[in-house]
Design an enzyme around this catalytic site. Sequence first.
Site, PDB file in Angstrom:
ATOM      1  N   SER A 264       0.709  -1.112  -0.030  1.00 24.42           N
ATOM      2  CA  SER A 264      -0.075   0.082  -0.076  1.00 24.42           C
ATOM      3  C   SER A 264       0.688   1.385  -0.031  1.00 24.42           C
ATOM      4  O   SER A 264       2.023   1.152   0.632  1.00 24.42           O
ATOM      5  CB  SER A 264      -1.020   0.019   1.225  1.00 24.42           C
ATOM      6  OG  SER A 264      -1.492   1.365   1.595  1.00 24.42           O
ATOM      7  N   LYS A 265       0.285   2.382  -0.477  1.00 20.77           N
ATOM      8  CA  LYS A 265       0.837   3.662  -0.619  1.00 20.77           C
ATOM      9  C   LYS A 265       1.356   4.122   1.053  1.00 20.77           C
ATOM     10  O   LYS A 265       2.324   4.799   0.899  1.00 20.77           O
ATOM     11  CB  LYS A 265       0.427   4.535  -1.190  1.00 20.77           C
ATOM     12  CG  LYS A 265      -1.152   5.076  -0.628  1.00 20.77           C
ATOM     13  CD  LYS A 265      -1.817   6.180  -1.556  1.00 20.77           C
ATOM     14  CE  LYS A 265      -3.105   6.499  -1.004  1.00 20.77           C
ATOM     15  NZ  LYS A 265      -3.744   7.545  -2.068  1.00 20.77           N
ATOM     16  N   ARG A 266       0.964   3.516   1.949  1.00 17.33           N
ATOM     17  CA  ARG A 266       0.939   3.899   3.127  1.00 17.33           C
ATOM     18  C   ARG A 266       1.941   2.971   3.985  1.00 17.33           C
ATOM     19  O   ARG A 266       2.601   3.156   4.998  1.00 17.33           O
ATOM     20  CB  ARG A 266      -0.546   3.671   3.981  1.00 17.33           C
ATOM     21  CG  ARG A 266      -1.431   4.753   3.733  1.00 17.33           C
ATOM     22  CD  ARG A 266      -2.620   4.406   4.479  1.00 17.33           C
ATOM     23  NE  ARG A 266      -3.487   3.446   4.039  1.00 17.33           N
ATOM     24  CZ  ARG A 266      -4.206   3.179   3.037  1.00 17.33           C
ATOM     25  NH1 ARG A 266      -4.538   4.264   2.312  1.00 17.33           N
ATOM     26  NH2 ARG A 266      -4.658   1.829   2.901  1.00 17.33           N
ATOM     27  N   ASP A 267       2.397   2.087   3.223  1.00 18.88           N
ATOM     28  CA  ASP A 267       3.508   0.917   3.701  1.00 18.88           C
ATOM     29  C   ASP A 267       4.889   1.760   3.852  1.00 18.88           C
ATOM     30  O   ASP A 267       5.059   2.394   2.579  1.00 18.88           O
ATOM     31  CB  ASP A 267       3.468  -0.271   3.071  1.00 18.88           C
ATOM     32  CG  ASP A 267       2.190  -1.014   3.255  1.00 18.88           C
ATOM     33  OD1 ASP A 267       1.641  -0.968   4.641  1.00 18.88           O
ATOM     34  OD2 ASP A 267       1.695  -1.866   2.449  1.00 18.88           O
ATOM     35  N   SER A 270       7.282   1.966   0.127  1.00 22.53           N
ATOM     36  CA  SER A 270       6.221   2.080  -0.944  1.00 22.53           C
ATOM     37  C   SER A 270       6.533   3.284  -1.854  1.00 22.53           C
ATOM     38  O   SER A 270       6.103   3.336  -2.983  1.00 22.53           O
ATOM     39  CB  SER A 270       4.949   2.037  -0.534  1.00 22.53           C
ATOM     40  OG  SER A 270       4.479   2.836   0.133  1.00 22.53           O
TER      41      SER A 270
END
Length: 497
Positions: A264-267, A270
């Site tokens: 995810s873009k929150r990981d 990333s």
Amino acid sequence: MLGDLEPHEVRVRFPPSPTGLLTVGNIRSALFNWAFARHFGGKLVLRIEDTDTARNTAEGYRYTYDALRWLGLTWDEGPEAGGDFGPYLQSERMDLYADVVAKLMAAGRAYHCYCSQEELDQRREAARTAGQHSGYDGHCRNLTPERVQAYVDEGRRPVVRLRMPDHPIVFDDLVRGEITFLPENLGDYVLVRANGYPLYPLVNPVDDALMEITHVLRGEDLLPSTPRQIALYEALADIGVGSGRTPRFGHLPFVMGEGNKRLSKRDKGSGLTEYVDRGFLPEGLLNYLALLGWSIAEDRDVFTMAEMVEAFDIRKVNSNAARFDPKKCEAINAAHMRLLPQDEFAQRMIPFLTAAGVLAEPPSAEDLAVLRAAVPLVQERMDTLSESEEMLGFLFVSEDRFTVDPDAAAKVLTGDATAVLDAAAKALADVEWTTEAIEAALRASLIDGLGLKPKNAFGPVRVAISGRRISPPLFESLELLGREKSLHRLDRARRTT
């Protein structure tokens, strides 16, 4: 794969949104499209999906362009490049979309739907209860003029839906092979909201048609929308919009993070910015991202982008999800750092040394000479450019700013360290200042004279000179630092132990 196309007629697109940072998944899609276009001598179109005006930022546009250029993924058409199919910002194409919708309505390929959300939810729930497909049931497909007028009199504002065909939609995915979608699973879908705002399932195919895109390489998450878009391409061809050609599709596998969950873009790990800040080489990062689904050969992981372009075949992309491995990503980057010519390696270190405040901007000729001489000492030891200050900062920092890591001092500059530093200073006071002479003098004084093992002999000297327990080779570092600074640091360390 090309059909009746000439290789140079290949046209692919990368359509990011200026709403945030590019992720490794975005970059891989851009890379595969870029490599595909370059392999055939075709064109890569950069198209900005900025219809979500509430989330767009002025910085987002500039970030997108700068990030792609940093990566080396240059585009042939699009913002700042121009082209014959502009404008390349979707926010500037609203009149085009409205005109296409009007033509679809006039041709009977689209229609107004007046169903309220409550009515849709009720009918979907009833279909689910009956074990039937819960998509749109075509309620407004064939309304009488009287019924339409009744809805208008009620103040209802309609959406626009595409009239889906009643036959299966079959296409040959370049990554996954033949895929079939049955008509009973494909309800008429919304093209335009009730407020007149066009949606992604409309604008993307319309832009692809008008820009004569021949191949669409995109993420697996968009696969469910593909039959709808193919139906729209057919409708567009029917009303004379675009070339009449439906693009070939290739859906790229998911990039997975920890725990076999989609990255995810929150990981952590990333976003592109993290890799820029850590000092990854663009070619190293791209090389690793290419391995997430593709390989140049079974026994080879490291390659240049020119080699990738020559060898790239979208049909050899693995359809299985690819796991992002941060350690392998760093190892691939390190391999590319080793491949750099020494002068170029030195130039790439400069921004990180200046940002750390240990190297002047611009560097002096003397500091540049020291940096170039130091490169062979560290190029094989570094994985990212952000390690530049840790590895070489001690050679450039002024003496009033030089510090010894407290942990290193506590573990090394204790006990017999004072005697070691005294002996080292005496041994180096009058020696010829070359690596060979420095090594000979210290070995004679500390190993032969004091009877110490190399670790105990040279550890205190290393910490005193570099401020750290790990540094480039000690004797070469002393030569590069110079006699005056070296003796000064030995004396200061001796007085603080």
